[in-house]
Design a protein around this motif. Structure first.
Motif, PDB file in Angstrom:
ATOM      1  N   VAL A  18       0.855  -1.195   0.000  1.00 14.57           N
ATOM      2  CA  VAL A  18       0.000   0.000   0.000  1.00 14.57           C
ATOM      3  C   VAL A  18       0.885   1.236   0.000  1.00 14.57           C
ATOM      4  N   GLU A  19       0.595   2.165  -0.930  1.00 19.89           N
ATOM      5  CA  GLU A  19       1.354   3.399  -1.022  1.00 19.89           C
ATOM      6  C   GLU A  19       0.525   4.610  -0.567  1.00 19.89           C
ATOM      7  N   ASP A  20      -0.788   4.475  -0.549  1.00 20.37           N
ATOM      8  CA  ASP A  20      -1.686   5.604  -0.333  1.00 20.37           C
ATOM      9  C   ASP A  20      -1.913   5.877   1.154  1.00 20.37           C
ATOM     10  N   HIS A  21      -1.879   7.178   1.543  1.00 23.33           N
ATOM     11  CA  HIS A  21      -2.054   7.599   2.939  1.00 23.33           C
ATOM     12  C   HIS A  21      -3.412   7.191   3.493  1.00 23.33           C
TER      13      HIS A  21
ATOM     14  N   LEU B 196      13.323  12.609   9.527  1.00 27.42           N
ATOM     15  CA  LEU B 196      12.602  11.333   9.480  1.00 27.42           C
ATOM     16  C   LEU B 196      11.657  11.262   8.282  1.00 27.42           C
ATOM     17  N   ARG B 197      11.101  12.403   7.873  1.00 25.33           N
ATOM     18  CA  ARG B 197      10.241  12.412   6.682  1.00 25.33           C
ATOM     19  C   ARG B 197      11.047  12.191   5.412  1.00 25.33           C
ATOM     20  N   ARG B 198      12.125  12.961   5.295  1.00 25.54           N
ATOM     21  CA  ARG B 198      12.911  12.922   4.061  1.00 25.54           C
ATOM     22  C   ARG B 198      13.777  11.673   3.965  1.00 25.54           C
TER      23      ARG B 198
ATOM     24  N   ALA C  25       8.542   5.405   2.861  1.00 24.68           N
ATOM     25  CA  ALA C  25       9.256   6.502   2.213  1.00 24.68           C
ATOM     26  C   ALA C  25       8.360   7.216   1.194  1.00 24.68           C
ATOM     27  N   GLN C  26       7.617   6.452   0.411  1.00 22.58           N
ATOM     28  CA  GLN C  26       6.774   7.050  -0.618  1.00 22.58           C
ATOM     29  C   GLN C  26       5.704   7.966  -0.013  1.00 22.58           C
ATOM     30  N   MET C  27       5.200   7.592   1.160  1.00 21.37           N
ATOM     31  CA  MET C  27       4.190   8.441   1.801  1.00 21.37           C
ATOM     32  C   MET C  27       4.801   9.765   2.255  1.00 21.37           C
ATOM     33  N   GLY C  28       6.031   9.709   2.749  1.00 18.20           N
ATOM     34  CA  GLY C  28       6.702  10.935   3.170  1.00 18.20           C
ATOM     35  C   GLY C  28       7.152  11.812   2.020  1.00 18.20           C
ATOM     36  N   TRP C  29       7.151  11.245   0.817  1.00 17.59           N
ATOM     37  CA  TRP C  29       7.600  12.005  -0.358  1.00 17.59           C
ATOM     38  C   TRP C  29       6.449  12.330  -1.311  1.00 17.59           C
ATOM     39  N   ASP C  30       5.233  12.149  -0.872  1.00 19.83           N
ATOM     40  CA  ASP C  30       4.070  12.315  -1.744  1.00 19.83           C
ATOM     41  C   ASP C  30       3.851  13.808  -2.054  1.00 19.83           C
TER      42      ASP C  30
ATOM     43  N   LYS D 292       0.298  11.355   7.360  1.00 20.32           N
ATOM     44  CA  LYS D 292       1.049  12.115   6.370  1.00 20.32           C
ATOM     45  C   LYS D 292       2.439  11.516   6.164  1.00 20.32           C
ATOM     46  N   MET D 293       2.964  10.941   7.227  1.00 26.03           N
ATOM     47  CA  MET D 293       4.200  10.165   7.158  1.00 26.03           C
ATOM     48  C   MET D 293       4.159   9.181   8.316  1.00 26.03           C
ATOM     49  N   MET D 294       4.905   8.071   8.205  1.00 21.15           N
ATOM     50  CA  MET D 294       4.826   7.047   9.244  1.00 21.15           C
ATOM     51  C   MET D 294       6.173   6.351   9.446  1.00 21.15           C
ATOM     52  N   PRO D 295       7.228   7.100   9.828  1.00 19.63           N
ATOM     53  CA  PRO D 295       8.540   6.474  10.007  1.00 19.63           C
ATOM     54  C   PRO D 295       8.579   5.455  11.133  1.00 19.63           C
ATOM     55  N   PHE D 296       7.628   5.517  12.078  1.00 19.67           N
ATOM     56  CA  PHE D 296       7.569   4.546  13.171  1.00 19.67           C
ATOM     57  C   PHE D 296       6.419   3.567  13.007  1.00 19.67           C
ATOM     58  N   GLY D 297       5.801   3.543  11.833  1.00 17.05           N
ATOM     59  CA  GLY D 297       4.584   2.764  11.682  1.00 17.05           C
ATOM     60  C   GLY D 297       3.412   3.521  12.288  1.00 17.05           C
TER      61      GLY D 297
END
Length: 509
Positions: free
Chosen positions: A84-87, A370-372, A406-411, A444-449
């Motif tokens: 899954v790539e979508d937020h 963490l986002r980038r 990563a893709q979610m943080g770069w959307d 919007k981003m999930m570096p920790f799940g």
């Protein structure tokens, strides 16, 4: 050669049979509305995917998603995995249907050795054992009150780190910081795990056996293909893997036993100012639900391995990425230094932990790092415990689902100029940071799940990153090598690291 020939023949026959039945009999994916998948060669593609690095997998996934949409299916090593790539789809799964997506798939043959047959927090099935292990970690070690008891350890470790950086910089040559960051974080996690300040030789020994075991796992992926067969055909290689595990146990078990002995003899917790409750201490009296037994040595080794790896590689990797951007963009480093100077008193050497709360730009810098540059571009896989609809697709019971962090943080639909490094994006108009990294309201981003299996060490990781970044910037000025442009390209190791490790000049302020 005979073993490999037999294996190749077996796989070829299986591929032919699977292709034949696929033509004659419609698959469940054709009958039901399952997430789309690309065309594959039966069996062969399954196995080839298994040997792809995460970097290789990610780049191919991006092209597949561009064609098929934000939720797709791949068959990897005889296991169907939905990506899954979508937020919003991720939020629907992990938050609104959190209980359904909260379990883990069965471990592969190699990872069963690492996690003692899914006896760790990250790999346990969703149920009483997972709750016990996670509650023990969060209440005994990661609770903010308990975390403060390790403040002297953090002060000890930041001094070790700065001494190493300054010592190496005295030659005038640039400093390669990666190893120093890893060693500092490992010192801290070893103390939290075993409760003692081990000698540098002991720490190096633990670090070496941990790293050797982790880095060699990919070599043994062949055992995840029909393990009952491959273990016999390649029994020497299987013994090599078991030998690596025995080496790990030979180093960690004596440290666990030493802590057991200290507890039996009764440490004077009042008079010993260096005493801290260690992670091992909290494991000694735990009882596995429904089994009426305590953890065995192998399970304790696996939990210590999880604790050390979870807090070392991810944090040291994130720290290197953040410092690389502060070197690449000196104006950000200077702005951060000015904020720290406005909070920390003149002449103070160490930025205190309670002062971090008054540094919103510091928090924004860490969040942007963490986002980038999330250390993990995927979360650990989730298992679906019952049939559920996700977006427009049916997700069958027992499916494995993963999420592209990563893709979610770069959307670009969510983040303006997503590949830029702009901490200001996290700052509100009144100069504060208002951002929910847990993703409970929206992702919007999930570096920790996100959701029930969110990383339990989130709070500790943020504290460590803010503490180390603040102290490194407060005490040292970081500059790029002459004529050197900081390279932010990536490569995959245990985490997603800098392809060209950060090498810089550091100067005392």
């Amino acid at each position: 050669m005979e073993a490999w020939f037999m294996l190749l023949v077996s796989l070829s026959i299986a591929a032919i049979l699977k292709a034949f039945f696929k033509i004659l009999i419609p698959t469940k994916q054709q009958i039901l509305n399952l997430p789309p998948s690309p065309s594959t060669i039966p069996i062969i593609t399954d196995i080839l995917w298994l040997f792809k690095s995460l970097t290789g997998l990610e780049s191919i996934l991006k092209s597949i998603i561009a064609k098929l949409g934000p939720i797709v299916t791949l068959d990897i090593g005889f296991r169907r995995i939905i990506f899954v790539e979508d937020h919003s789809i991720a939020h629907q799964a992990l938050v609104r249907n959190g209980a359904v997506f909260a379990s883990r798939p069965p471990s592969l043959a190699t990872t069963k050795i690492v996690n003692s047959n899914q006896s760790t927090i990250n790999t346990s099935l969703y149920g009483p054992t997972w709750r016990l292990l996670r509650r023990n970690l969060t209440s005994q070690i990661l609770h903010p009150t308990r975390s403060r008891s390790y403040s002297h350890a953090r002060k000890w470790v930041i001094q070790i780190l700065m001494d190493r950086l300054l010592s190496e910089s005295q030659s005038g040559e640039p400093v390669l910081v990666k190893e120093h960051f890893q060693f500092a974080m490992f010192c801290l996690l070893v103390l939290m795990c075993f409760g003692d300040k081990l000698s540098e030789k002991q720490i190096k020994e633990v670090e070496e056996v941990q790293r050797r075991f982790a880095l060699n796992l990919l070599r043994f992926n062949v055992f995840n293909i029909w393990p009952s067969v491959t273990k016999i055909l390649l029994r020497k290689r299987w013994q090599q893997m078991l030998s690596l595990r025995r080496d790990q146990e030979a180093v960690l078990i004596p440290l666990i036993e030493a802590r057991k002995k200290a507890n039996r003899e009764g440490i004077n917790k009042v008079e010993d100012e260096d005493y801290v409750l260690s992670y091992v201490d909290t494991l000694l009296d735990l009882e596995i639900p429904h089994e009426n037994r305590k953890l065995d040595e192998g399970e304790m080794v696996s939990l210590c391995n999880e604790f050390l790896n979870g807090g070392t590689d991810t944090t040291s990797t994130a720290l290197q990425w953040i410092m690389a951007n502060l070197v690449k963009y000196p104006h950000i480093q200077e702005k951060l230094f000015r904020e720290i100077k406005g909070v920390v008193g003149e002449g103070e050497v160490v930025v205190k932990e309670d002062e971090l709360q008054r540094m919103p730009y510091l928090k924004a810098v860490v969040l942007e790092g963490l986002r980038r540059h999330p250390p993990g571009h995927f979360v650990l896989p989730h298992a679906v415990t019952e049939e559920v609809m996700l977006d427009q697709y049916l997700i069958p019971k027992n499916s494995t689902v993963n999420f592209m962090v990563a893709q979610m943080g770069w959307d670009p639909k969510v983040w303006e100029d997503p590949m830029g490094f702009k901490p200001e994006r996290f700052m509100s108009s009144d100069g504060e940071v208002v951002f929910d990294i847990t993703g409970n309201k929206e992702i919007k981003m999930m570096p920790f799940g996100v959701g029930r299996r969110i990383c339990p060490g989130l709070g500790l990781a943020m504290l460590h990153l803010e503490y180390f970044v603040a102290n490194l910037v407060w005490n040292l000025e970081w500059k790029a090598k002459d004529g050197d442009e900081v390279d932010l390209s990536e490569k995959q190791e245990l985490t997603t690291v800098m392809k060209t490790s950060l090498e810089v000049h550091v100067f005392p302020r």
